[in-house]
Design an enzyme around this catalytic site. Structure first.
Site, PDB file in Angstrom:
ATOM      1  N   GLN A   3       0.848  -1.111  -0.031  1.00  0.00           N
ATOM      2  CA  GLN A   3       0.153  -0.140  -0.152  1.00  0.00           C
ATOM      3  C   GLN A   3       0.802   1.351   0.008  1.00  0.00           C
ATOM      4  O   GLN A   3       0.943   1.766   1.128  1.00  0.00           O
ATOM      5  CB  GLN A   3      -1.027  -0.078   1.284  1.00  0.00           C
ATOM      6  CG  GLN A   3      -1.888   0.987   1.287  1.00  0.00           C
ATOM      7  CD  GLN A   3      -3.109   0.791   0.122  1.00  0.00           C
ATOM      8  OE1 GLN A   3      -3.516  -0.278  -0.335  1.00  0.00           O
ATOM      9  NE2 GLN A   3      -3.800   1.933  -0.030  1.00  0.00           N
TER      10      GLN A   3
ATOM     11  N   ASP B 259       7.148 -15.159 -11.512  1.00  0.00           N
ATOM     12  CA  ASP B 259       6.534 -14.147 -12.386  1.00  0.00           C
ATOM     13  C   ASP B 259       7.656 -13.079 -12.789  1.00  0.00           C
ATOM     14  O   ASP B 259       8.633 -13.188 -12.275  1.00  0.00           O
ATOM     15  CB  ASP B 259       5.628 -13.508 -11.368  1.00  0.00           C
ATOM     16  CG  ASP B 259       5.813 -12.955 -10.145  1.00  0.00           C
ATOM     17  OD1 ASP B 259       7.047 -12.455  -9.931  1.00  0.00           O
ATOM     18  OD2 ASP B 259       5.151 -12.807  -9.269  1.00  0.00           O
TER      19      ASP B 259
ATOM     20  N   LYS C 168       2.948 -14.918 -14.346  1.00  0.00           N
ATOM     21  CA  LYS C 168       1.811 -15.041 -13.544  1.00  0.00           C
ATOM     22  C   LYS C 168       0.902 -13.919 -13.713  1.00  0.00           C
ATOM     23  O   LYS C 168       1.413 -12.940 -14.191  1.00  0.00           O
ATOM     24  CB  LYS C 168       2.390 -14.972 -12.067  1.00  0.00           C
ATOM     25  CG  LYS C 168       1.436 -15.004 -10.939  1.00  0.00           C
ATOM     26  CD  LYS C 168       1.874 -14.776  -9.699  1.00  0.00           C
ATOM     27  CE  LYS C 168       2.325 -13.422  -9.148  1.00  0.00           C
ATOM     28  NZ  LYS C 168       2.676 -13.011  -7.795  1.00  0.00           N
TER      29      LYS C 168
ATOM     30  N   ARG D 187      -2.033 -12.142 -11.566  1.00  0.00           N
ATOM     31  CA  ARG D 187      -2.718 -12.148 -10.274  1.00  0.00           C
ATOM     32  C   ARG D 187      -4.019 -11.652 -10.548  1.00  0.00           C
ATOM     33  O   ARG D 187      -4.699 -10.706 -11.065  1.00  0.00           O
ATOM     34  CB  ARG D 187      -1.959 -11.170  -9.321  1.00  0.00           C
ATOM     35  CG  ARG D 187      -2.774 -11.216  -7.848  1.00  0.00           C
ATOM     36  CD  ARG D 187      -2.171 -10.224  -6.857  1.00  0.00           C
ATOM     37  NE  ARG D 187      -0.790 -10.975  -6.402  1.00  0.00           N
ATOM     38  CZ  ARG D 187      -0.781 -11.967  -5.523  1.00  0.00           C
ATOM     39  NH1 ARG D 187      -2.101 -12.259  -5.041  1.00  0.00           N
ATOM     40  NH2 ARG D 187       0.312 -12.521  -5.100  1.00  0.00           N
TER      41      ARG D 187
ATOM     42  N   ASP E 145      11.428 -16.060  -4.569  1.00  0.00           N
ATOM     43  CA  ASP E 145      10.480 -14.943  -4.691  1.00  0.00           C
ATOM     44  C   ASP E 145      10.890 -13.945  -3.417  1.00  0.00           C
ATOM     45  O   ASP E 145      11.588 -14.904  -2.331  1.00  0.00           O
ATOM     46  CB  ASP E 145       8.959 -15.539  -4.323  1.00  0.00           C
ATOM     47  CG  ASP E 145       7.896 -14.429  -4.942  1.00  0.00           C
ATOM     48  OD1 ASP E 145       8.609 -13.395  -5.478  1.00  0.00           O
ATOM     49  OD2 ASP E 145       6.722 -14.638  -5.298  1.00  0.00           O
TER      50      ASP E 145
HETATM   51  C1  R5P Z   1       4.735  -9.956  -5.458  1.00  0.00           C
HETATM   52  O1  R5P Z   1       4.555  -8.779  -5.585  1.00  0.00           O
HETATM   53  C2  R5P Z   1       5.559 -10.678  -4.438  1.00  0.00           C
HETATM   54  O2  R5P Z   1       6.688 -10.698  -5.260  1.00  0.00           O
HETATM   55  C3  R5P Z   1       5.006 -12.052  -3.974  1.00  0.00           C
HETATM   56  O3  R5P Z   1       5.066 -12.909  -5.244  1.00  0.00           O
HETATM   57  C4  R5P Z   1       3.816 -12.052  -3.647  1.00  0.00           C
HETATM   58  O4  R5P Z   1       3.821 -11.277  -2.439  1.00  0.00           O
HETATM   59  C5  R5P Z   1       3.543 -13.383  -2.792  1.00  0.00           C
HETATM   60  O5  R5P Z   1       2.260 -13.451  -2.483  1.00  0.00           O
HETATM   61  P1  R5P Z   1       1.615 -14.914  -2.079  1.00  0.00           P
HETATM   62  O6  R5P Z   1       2.534 -15.740  -1.299  1.00  0.00           O
HETATM   63  O7  R5P Z   1       0.386 -14.446  -1.291  1.00  0.00           O
HETATM   64  O8  R5P Z   1       1.199 -15.357  -3.371  1.00  0.00           O
END
Ligand code: R5P
Length: 289
Positions: free
Chosen positions: A96, A165, A188, A190, A214
């Site tokens: 945010q 991603d 990816k 979202r 990640d």
């Molecule tokens: C995205 O911007 C981040 O790099 C992560 O891919 C994301 O925060 C992962 O979120 P989650 O584990 O809820 O899929």
């Protein structure tokens, strides 16, 4: 230098003190055994800090750690140190970082502003966006934690480093270069905060051992789906490694598909297997006036 830790960052702060040769300062986090019945935080710094250069090490997750950090900074300041460096291994609320709808709080800015009070400088790691640095009202810098992920991968047998991603490509590249492995990426999309989808992409993973990288694992949705995709394409072993492992909700159920899950110590959990203390130590050293 002296190192003062938030209660969720003690392990990392001790490592940092060891790496930098600083003194680790004991802090009491409870006034009464079992804490306050209403769950309120408490801190008492158990050492003199007058005239010292102090690093306060605390991530802002989970939320009660934010209140605790505000108390800790207040207590540290009242002990009259010469200089305070606030080290935030994981800075939450980074997503945010803009006002998407009128009337919304810019949470990252609000947090950064409050944490700047009485601090001389801020050092953080793996921010959602580097633009968040400008929200702090004191000099703020970010160091990368990806070399630590790369060091960890050197202890594992891995054939390919994979970004789940496009956003993770820069992290995968850094980890690949630190660990000396090749890299690739998935695509990816979202759908919402809880749902992601992968576009079909053929990868050369048949019979190979793959590490998905990640910067953050939150609900685990992104990496779990990537792991399934790799397994469907014939990967022999899927390891997931992250800098900030939050593992919220039923993340561990989703991650059961992975052969191994590893994260750094920015947010301690059962997946914590390596430390970012060397990266933070280098960052502190570079800033020393
Ligand atoms: C995205 O911007 C981040 O790099 C992560 O891919 C994301 O925060 C992962 O979120 P989650 O584990 O809820 O899929």
């Amino acid at each position: 230098m002296k190192v003062v830790a938030g209660s969720a960052s003690v392990g990392l702060a001790r490592e940092l003190a060891k790496t930098t040769g600083a003194d680790f300062v004991d802090v009491a986090y409870e006034k009464h055994a079992g804490g306050f019945p209403d769950g309120e935080r408490y801190v008492r710094v158990m050492d003199a800090l007058e005239g010292e250069s102090v690093s306060v090490v605390a991530s802002t997750h989970p939320d009660p750690m934010i209140v605790e950090l505000l108390l800790l900074l207040d207590a540290v300041r009242d002990l009259r140190p010469r200089r305070v460096t606030l080290v935030i291994p994981y800075f939450g609320y980074g997503r945010q970082d803009r006002r998407f709808e009128s009337g919304e709080a810019v949470s990252a800015k609000a947090l950064a502003r409050h944490l700047s009070e009485g601090v001389d400088e801020v050092l953080t790691m793996g921010l959602h966006s580097p633009d968040i640095l400008k929200f702090f009202e004191v000099p703020a810098r970010e160091v990368s934690g990806m070399p630590a992920v790369g060091r960890f991968l050197k202890t594992r047998e891995i054939d390919l480093v994979l970004a789940p991603d496009r956003g993770a490509v820069r992290h995968a590249k850094e980890v690949a270069s630190a660990s000396g492995k090749p890299w690739d990426a998935l695509e990816k999309t979202r759908i919402d905060s809880y749902t992601v989808r992968f576009e079909p992409k053929r990868l050369d993973v048949r019979g190979r051992r793959v590490a998905i990288i990640d910067d953050v694992i939150s609900t685990g949705g992104t990496v779990a789906l990537a792991a399934k995709e790799l397994q469907a394409q014939g990967a022999k072993h899927v390891l997931v490694a992250t800098l900030h492992g939050l593992f919220v909700g039923n993340a561990w159920d989703k991650l059961a598909v992975c052969d191994e899950v590893a994260s750094s110590d920015t947010v301690p959990s059962r997946a914590t297997k390596f430390s970012v203390a060397p990266e933070l130590a280098a960052g502190i050293k570079a800033a020393r006036p």
